[in-house]
Design an enzyme around this catalytic site. Sequence first.
Site, PDB file in Angstrom:
ATOM      1  N   LYS A  23      41.861  84.627  53.967  1.00 44.17           N
ATOM      2  CA  LYS A  23      42.815  85.698  53.682  1.00 44.17           C
ATOM      3  C   LYS A  23      42.881  85.928  52.183  1.00 44.17           C
ATOM      4  O   LYS A  23      42.945  84.987  51.398  1.00 44.17           O
ATOM      5  CB  LYS A  23      44.210  85.339  54.197  1.00 44.17           C
ATOM      6  CG  LYS A  23      44.286  85.160  55.714  1.00 44.17           C
ATOM      7  CD  LYS A  23      45.674  84.724  56.134  1.00 44.17           C
ATOM      8  CE  LYS A  23      45.762  84.575  57.643  1.00 44.17           C
ATOM      9  NZ  LYS A  23      44.885  83.485  58.142  1.00 44.17           N
ATOM     10  N   ASP A  63      39.299  78.352  55.457  1.00 42.14           N
ATOM     11  CA  ASP A  63      39.924  79.387  54.646  1.00 42.14           C
ATOM     12  C   ASP A  63      39.040  79.796  53.475  1.00 42.14           C
ATOM     13  O   ASP A  63      38.026  79.154  53.171  1.00 42.14           O
ATOM     14  CB  ASP A  63      41.267  78.888  54.109  1.00 42.14           C
ATOM     15  CG  ASP A  63      42.366  78.910  55.163  1.00 42.14           C
ATOM     16  OD1 ASP A  63      42.172  79.580  56.187  1.00 42.14           O
ATOM     17  OD2 ASP A  63      43.406  78.258  54.946  1.00 42.14           O
ATOM     18  N   MET A 112      50.145  82.223  44.348  1.00 44.69           N
ATOM     19  CA  MET A 112      49.917  83.623  44.747  1.00 44.69           C
ATOM     20  C   MET A 112      50.868  84.569  44.025  1.00 44.69           C
ATOM     21  O   MET A 112      51.407  85.509  44.614  1.00 44.69           O
ATOM     22  CB  MET A 112      50.082  83.773  46.275  1.00 44.69           C
ATOM     23  CG  MET A 112      49.184  82.851  47.081  1.00 44.69           C
ATOM     24  SD  MET A 112      49.672  82.714  48.816  1.00 44.69           S
ATOM     25  CE  MET A 112      51.192  81.732  48.702  1.00 44.69           C
TER      26      MET A 112
END
Length: 272
Positions: free
Chosen positions: A72, A50, A186
């Site tokens: 991502k 990641d 996030m």
Amino acid sequence: MTIDALGRDLGEPALGPGEVAIVGAGPGDPGLLTLRALDLIQQADCLVYDRLVSAEVLALAPRAAQRFYVGKAARCHALTQDQTNQLLVRLAVEGKRVVRLKGGDPYIFGRGGEEAEMLVDNGINFRVVPGITSAQGCASYAGFPLTHRDYVQGVTFVTGHARADGSLDLDWSALASRRHTLVFYMGLSNAGLISRELSTRGLPSSHPVALIERGTTPQQRQVVTSLGQLEQTIARERLASPTLIVVGEVVGLIDRLVQEPPAIAAWCEAAL
């Protein structure tokens, strides 16, 4: 003792051909990697990793290991989650020893559960190695605990990011407790919503908040603010992802618990 010997001593079987290890790489500092994770990384034929897996962690794998970036970021995916799932299945079917590296812990907002389900559906052997999650690492490196019996009775990890097809629908009333630490992953793009909803449910505008950008890395930056000033602080400091938002009374312990690094203290003494 070598890593191979350590793996055997811990009773960890070798990673077999066609097997996938879903491994937590920790929040950034390679020193926070577990010994079991290191053992598996050094056995890998393929690394599927990641965005938040550090270069130092990747460098621990064999040079011959293939590396597949599937990171991502908001509105920018190297591969979709479905494509990542398919990649894991394909590599395993080809007989590769696959290590799926995830920042933090794979089962805490890491989509590790979704990938494990796909592997089960395709009859692929896998194992999961937990990692130090971002909440733990960032709070410790910022200088405060997530729990403290004099201040809070619990801690909750919360996603601050909604699916593309929906709003951030949380039980805000349950979250708005002064005796609880909230860690939003996030959450930058929804900081205004977080501030408004928690304030509406009774948390004071003065309630402490810590913002920790790129925690546990040499680029770590942290800002202490309040719930009422959360959105303005993010804009003023130009904080960018990945930034963790920690809401709670424990943030106030930073002034008491953060000690001057020894190297800086020594330099100050020499200057006097």
